[in-house]
Scaffold this motif. Structure first.
Motif, PDB file in Angstrom:
ATOM      1  N   UNK A 335      46.669  26.319  -0.817  1.00  0.00           N
ATOM      2  CA  UNK A 335      46.851  27.217   0.327  1.00  0.00           C
ATOM      3  C   UNK A 335      46.314  28.642   0.037  1.00  0.00           C
ATOM      4  N   UNK A 336      46.709  29.538   1.032  1.00  0.00           N
ATOM      5  CA  UNK A 336      46.002  30.876   1.412  1.00  0.00           C
ATOM      6  C   UNK A 336      46.986  31.919   1.692  1.00  0.00           C
ATOM      7  N   UNK A 337      48.160  31.785   1.043  1.00  0.00           N
ATOM      8  CA  UNK A 337      49.028  32.871   1.217  1.00  0.00           C
ATOM      9  C   UNK A 337      49.006  34.013   0.172  1.00  0.00           C
ATOM     10  N   UNK A 338      47.957  33.911  -0.608  1.00  0.00           N
ATOM     11  CA  UNK A 338      47.937  35.025  -1.547  1.00  0.00           C
ATOM     12  C   UNK A 338      48.680  34.873  -2.961  1.00  0.00           C
ATOM     13  N   UNK A 339      48.500  35.570  -3.916  1.00  0.00           N
ATOM     14  CA  UNK A 339      48.958  35.355  -5.398  1.00  0.00           C
ATOM     15  C   UNK A 339      50.294  35.510  -5.479  1.00  0.00           C
ATOM     16  N   UNK A 340      51.066  35.986  -4.671  1.00  0.00           N
ATOM     17  CA  UNK A 340      52.492  36.331  -4.801  1.00  0.00           C
ATOM     18  C   UNK A 340      53.631  35.607  -4.137  1.00  0.00           C
ATOM     19  N   UNK A 341      52.891  34.599  -3.214  1.00  0.00           N
ATOM     20  CA  UNK A 341      53.765  33.963  -2.618  1.00  0.00           C
ATOM     21  C   UNK A 341      54.443  32.712  -3.280  1.00  0.00           C
ATOM     22  N   UNK A 366      40.662  35.737  -2.610  1.00  0.00           N
ATOM     23  CA  UNK A 366      41.832  36.780  -2.482  1.00  0.00           C
ATOM     24  C   UNK A 366      42.904  36.099  -2.086  1.00  0.00           C
ATOM     25  N   UNK A 367      42.805  35.341  -1.233  1.00  0.00           N
ATOM     26  CA  UNK A 367      43.990  34.938  -0.461  1.00  0.00           C
ATOM     27  C   UNK A 367      44.498  33.387  -1.136  1.00  0.00           C
ATOM     28  N   UNK A 368      43.836  32.980  -1.937  1.00  0.00           N
ATOM     29  CA  UNK A 368      44.075  31.627  -2.489  1.00  0.00           C
ATOM     30  C   UNK A 368      45.349  31.679  -3.463  1.00  0.00           C
ATOM     31  N   UNK A 395      36.263  28.425   5.877  1.00  0.00           N
ATOM     32  CA  UNK A 395      36.760  29.193   4.713  1.00  0.00           C
ATOM     33  C   UNK A 395      38.224  29.048   4.350  1.00  0.00           C
ATOM     34  N   UNK A 396      38.450  28.716   3.139  1.00  0.00           N
ATOM     35  CA  UNK A 396      39.846  28.419   2.931  1.00  0.00           C
ATOM     36  C   UNK A 396      39.792  27.075   1.977  1.00  0.00           C
ATOM     37  N   UNK A 397      41.207  27.073   1.282  1.00  0.00           N
ATOM     38  CA  UNK A 397      41.361  26.113   0.393  1.00  0.00           C
ATOM     39  C   UNK A 397      41.376  24.755   1.067  1.00  0.00           C
ATOM     40  N   UNK A 398      41.476  24.536   2.431  1.00  0.00           N
ATOM     41  CA  UNK A 398      41.507  23.256   2.968  1.00  0.00           C
ATOM     42  C   UNK A 398      40.097  22.499   2.546  1.00  0.00           C
TER      43      UNK A 398
END
Length: 451
Positions: A335-341, A366-368, A395-398
Motif C-alpha cells: 500500500x501507499x499510505x506512507x512509512x508511519x501509517x 515515498x508513499x510506500x 504508479x503504486x505498490x499495486x
C-alpha cells in the motif's frame, strides 16, 4: 468507486517533493521506520479512485505515530518533509472515504473506526447451531448462509446477517459479540486498489522473458478488459463475486497486463480473475474477496495477486489462512499510505508475500508501506495496459505486486506448502539486495525485476 485523479496527482507530487527534500540518493531508500503499513493510496485505477476506501473517519482520522525524530538504519533523522507527505496522503484517503460515505449512504456506512463497510450487514464466522438460534431470536436475518458458495472449498463456514430495525453495523457487532461471547462477528469491510494512474517516468524495455504459457495465476480485483494489445496471448477466465455482476476496471486491466500481458512478468500465462468489485459502490467487500479466493482455491491456482488493501477482517483472515495452509502463494501490495501509517491487510497476514514499490532509480516510493512484513520490492512506476487500449503510466505498490506474482508462478506450478516456501526462498536468493544489507523493513529481501 469514485474518481479523484486531480487530487491524487497533487498528492503524488507532494510525496515526490518529500523525497527530494530527503535527498535523491540511495540513502533515502534505506530509511527504516518502525511499524509496517500495508496502506492504500486512493486512486487505485489509472482512470481514478475505487469506491470502497478503508480509510479516514467522517469524524476525524485516528492519530498516526509521528515520523519526526525517528532514526533510519543509517542513523539519520527523518526530515519533516516525509512526515508531511505521509499526512497529506492520509488526508486524501480521509476525504475519499467521506465522499463515499456521503454519496452512497444507501449502500455504505462507517465502522467504529470510520472505515466504509456494507450498510446493514454483519459477518458471522463459524457459528454453531445454538449461537445461530440466539442470533435469530435477537432479530437478525440470515441473508446468505452456509459456505457462501465457494467458501466451502476452504472449510470456512460463514453467514451474512441482516441488521434489524435500522440499527447501525457498529451497534450490531457490539450487540452480537455480547450475545455470543467468543463468537466471531465482523463488519463486511470494503477494500480498495493500491495504486494510481498518471505519467510514469520508467519506460519498459522489450520483453525478454521465457515462455510462460504453461503457468497459471490468479487475480482478485475488478474484471479485466480483454482484447487489449498489451494482453495479446493472455488466456483469461473471469468470474464475478460482487453484487450486480462484473465490470471491467482500469486497475484490474493494468495489473493483469503486468502479470500475463506483453508488459508482464509471465506473458501468455493463464489468468483466473475474481471480480470482487462489479458495478456497485459496495463492491470490494470482505465477503466478495473471500469468495473469490475460495474459487481460486477450488481451481487450484497456485499464485494469486491481491493488489487491494483494507483493515483486518475475521472472514478475510480465515480465507487467507486456509489458502496459505493449502500451499497457495498470496502476493499482496503493502500500500501507499506512507512509512508511519498503521498496517492494512491482506499484506500483513502471516504467510502473505507483501510487496513494496520502487521508482525508476530503484528508490522506494515515498508513499510506500514499510515494516517487518515486507518481503520484496518491485518496479512501481511503469507502463501498463489502459482500459481503452494502449499503454498508460501507472504508479503504486499495486503495480509492483504482479511482478513478484509472475516470477513466483514460474517457481510454483501447483499449490504445495513446502514448494511454496521453497519458491519464496529461491526468489529471495535471486533478488537484488537494496538498502541495509540483508532483509529490511523497506525493501524486504530485495528488488525483483520483471526479468
Amino acid at each position: 468507486m469514485r474518481r479523484c485523479s486531480s487530487l491524487l496527482a497533487g498528492v503524488i507530487g507532494l510525496a515526490l517533493a518529500a523525497a527530494a527534500a530527503l535527498g535523491a540518493s540511495p540513502g533515502m531508500a534505506g530509511q527504516r521506520l518502525p511499524g509496517g503499513l500495508p496502506g492504500g493510496l486512493p486512486g487505485g485505477l489509472p482512470g481514478g479512485l475505487p469506491g470502497g476506501l478503508p480509510g479516514g473517519l467522517p469524524g476525524g482520522l485516528p492519530s498516526l505515530p509521528s515520523a519526526r525524530g525517528l532514526p533510519d538504519i543509517g542513523g539519520r533523522v527523518v526530515q519533516p518533509a516525509l512526515e508531511n507527505a505521509t499526512q497529506t496522503l492520509t488526508a486524501v484517503r480521509r476525504e475519499a472515504a467521506q465522499r463515499l460515505l456521503r454519496e452512497h449512504r444507501d449502500l455504505v456506512e462507517p465502522d467504529d473506526r470510520g472505515q466504509p463497510v456494507v450498510r446493514g450487514e454483519v459477518l458471522a464466522i463459524g457459528l454453531d447451531a445454538a449461537a445461530a438460534e440466539r442470533v435469530r431470536q435477537a432479530g437478525y436475518e440470515v441473508r446468505r448462509a452456509g459456505d457462501l458458495g465457494d467458501l466451502g472449498a476452504l472449510g470456512v463456514s460463514a453467514q451474512v446477517l441482516g441488521v434489524p430495525g435500522g440499527k447501525s453495523a457498529v451497534a450490531a457487532v457490539r450487540e452480537l459479540r455480547g450475545l455470543v461471547p467468543g463468537g466471531q462477528f465482523d463488519f463486511n469491510h470494503l477494500y480498495l486498489e493500491s495504486g494510481a494512474g498518471g505519467a510514469a517516468r520508467a519506460e519498459r524495455s522489450a520483453n525478454g522473458a521465457a515462455d510462460a504459457s504453461a503457468l497459471r495465476l490468479g487475480l482478485v480485483d475488478g474484471s479485466v478488459a480483454e482484447s487489449r494489445p498489451a494482453l495479446a496471448g493472455a488466456r483469461l477466465t473471469q468470474q464475478a463475486f460482487a453484487p450486480g455482476g462484473a465490470k471491467a476496471t482500469a486497475h484490474a486491466t493494468a495489473v493483469a497486463s503486468l502479470m500475463v500481458g506483453t508488459e508482464g512478468a509471465a506473458p501468455g500465462a493463464a489468468l483466473a480473475v475474481a471480480d470482487v468489485y462489479g458495478p456497485t459502490a459496495a463492491g470490494g467487500s470482505a465477503e466478495a474477496i473471500a469468495r473469490g479466493l475460495a474459487w481460486l482455491a477450488r481451481e487450484r491456482v497456485p499464485v494469486i495477486d491481491i493488489s487491494l488493501v483494507g483493515p483486518p477482517n475475521a472472514l478475510l483472515q480465515a480465507a487467507v489462512a486456509a489458502l496459505v495452509a493449502r500451499g497457495h502463494l498470496l502476493v499482496a501490495a503493502v500500500g501507499n499510505d506512507g512509512p508511519a501509517a498503521a498496517p492494512l491487510y491482506p499484506a500483513s497476514y502471516p504467510g502473505v508475500v507483501a510487496v513494496t514499490g520502487v521508482d525508476g532509480r530503484r528508490r522506494v516510493l515515498p508513499e510506500a508501506g514499510r515494516g517487518t512484513h515486507v518481503d520484496f520490492a518491485a518496479p512501481a512506476e511503469v507502463k501498463a495496459a489502459g482500459l481503452k487500449g494502449g499503454l498508460v503510466g501507472v504508479r503504486g505498490t499495486s503495480y509492483a505486486a504482479p511482478v513478484v506474482a509472475g516470477r513466483l508462478a514460474a517457481l510454483l506450478p501447483a499449490p504445495d506448502p513446502a514448494a511454496a516456501r521453497a519458491a519464496v526462498e529461491a526468489l529471495g536468493r535471486a533478488a537484488a539486495d537494496l538498502g541495509a544489507p540483508g532483509p529490511d523493513p523497506v525493501y524486504g529481501r530485495g528488488l525483483v525485476e520483471r526479468r
